[in-house]
Design a protein around this motif. Sequence first.
Motif, PDB file in Angstrom:
ATOM      1  N   ASP A   1      14.475   2.107  -4.068  1.00 44.13           N
ATOM      2  CA  ASP A   1      14.944   3.050  -2.752  1.00 44.13           C
ATOM      3  C   ASP A   1      16.185   2.400  -1.805  1.00 44.13           C
ATOM      4  OD1 ASP A   1      12.999   4.718  -3.290  1.00 44.13           O
ATOM      5  OD2 ASP A   1      11.759   3.921  -1.908  1.00 44.13           O
ATOM      6  N   MET A   2      16.495   1.415  -2.145  1.00 40.68           N
ATOM      7  CA  MET A   2      17.679   0.612  -1.429  1.00 40.68           C
ATOM      8  C   MET A   2      18.927   0.468  -2.397  1.00 40.68           C
ATOM      9  SD  MET A   2      16.312   0.559   1.525  1.00 40.68           S
ATOM     10  CE  MET A   2      17.249  -0.621   2.644  1.00 40.68           C
TER      11      MET A   2
ATOM     12  N   ASN B   1      13.847  -3.284  -4.081  1.00 45.42           N
ATOM     13  CA  ASN B   1      13.365  -2.226  -3.678  1.00 45.42           C
ATOM     14  C   ASN B   1      14.130  -1.098  -3.947  1.00 45.42           C
ATOM     15  OD1 ASN B   1      12.713   0.216  -2.251  1.00 45.42           O
ATOM     16  ND2 ASN B   1      12.462  -0.909  -0.289  1.00 45.42           N
TER      17      ASN B   1
ATOM     18  N   PRO C   1       9.718  -1.971   4.175  1.00 49.27           N
ATOM     19  CA  PRO C   1       9.035  -2.449   3.150  1.00 49.27           C
ATOM     20  C   PRO C   1       9.066  -3.743   3.015  1.00 49.27           C
ATOM     21  CG  PRO C   1      11.263  -1.483   2.483  1.00 49.27           C
ATOM     22  CD  PRO C   1      10.908  -1.354   3.986  1.00 49.27           C
ATOM     23  N   LYS C   2       7.991  -4.182   2.162  1.00 46.72           N
ATOM     24  CA  LYS C   2       8.058  -6.016   2.221  1.00 46.72           C
ATOM     25  C   LYS C   2       8.792  -6.545   1.184  1.00 46.72           C
ATOM     26  CE  LYS C   2       3.118  -5.822   4.189  1.00 46.72           C
ATOM     27  NZ  LYS C   2       1.915  -6.196   3.985  1.00 46.72           N
ATOM     28  N   ALA C   3       9.129  -5.672   0.166  1.00 44.33           N
ATOM     29  CA  ALA C   3       9.902  -6.129  -0.855  1.00 44.33           C
ATOM     30  C   ALA C   3      11.429  -6.275  -0.676  1.00 44.33           C
ATOM     31  CB  ALA C   3      10.012  -5.077  -1.863  1.00 44.33           C
TER      32      ALA C   3
ATOM     33  N   ASP D   1      15.322  -6.153  -0.360  1.00 42.02           N
ATOM     34  CA  ASP D   1      16.301  -4.945  -0.944  1.00 42.02           C
ATOM     35  C   ASP D   1      16.546  -5.007  -2.247  1.00 42.02           C
ATOM     36  OD1 ASP D   1      15.786  -3.937   1.781  1.00 42.02           O
ATOM     37  OD2 ASP D   1      18.085  -4.522   2.370  1.00 42.02           O
TER      38      ASP D   1
END
Length: 100
Positions: free
Chosen positions: A63-64, A61, A54-56, A58
């Motif tokens: 999801d992280m 993000n 992912p570009k975002a 962590d």
Amino acid sequence: MEKTATLNLRVNPVVKERAEEVLTKLGVPMSTAIDMYLNQIYLTGGIPFAVTLPKAPDSLNMDMMSDDELVEKLQKGYDDISLGKVKNAAEAFAAFKERH
């Protein structure tokens, strides 16, 4: 083509539920979607989409993040709103567009 092979898969239940919601709207059974995916692997000679990180960062993000980290970030957002630490959305988007 006759379907006679069986796959037993363990998947994240949230991911499965999200996929089923989309597939239901499309009118595509899960087994057909998986069959389509496997056919695309054969036809393309690999995974039929880009596999990238992912570009975002962590830290942004979700999801992280653990559930506790996500709740903490949401609470900070609510606290900032309560303290008046807000920006006009139009101005914030304009500033973002200038930087990116």
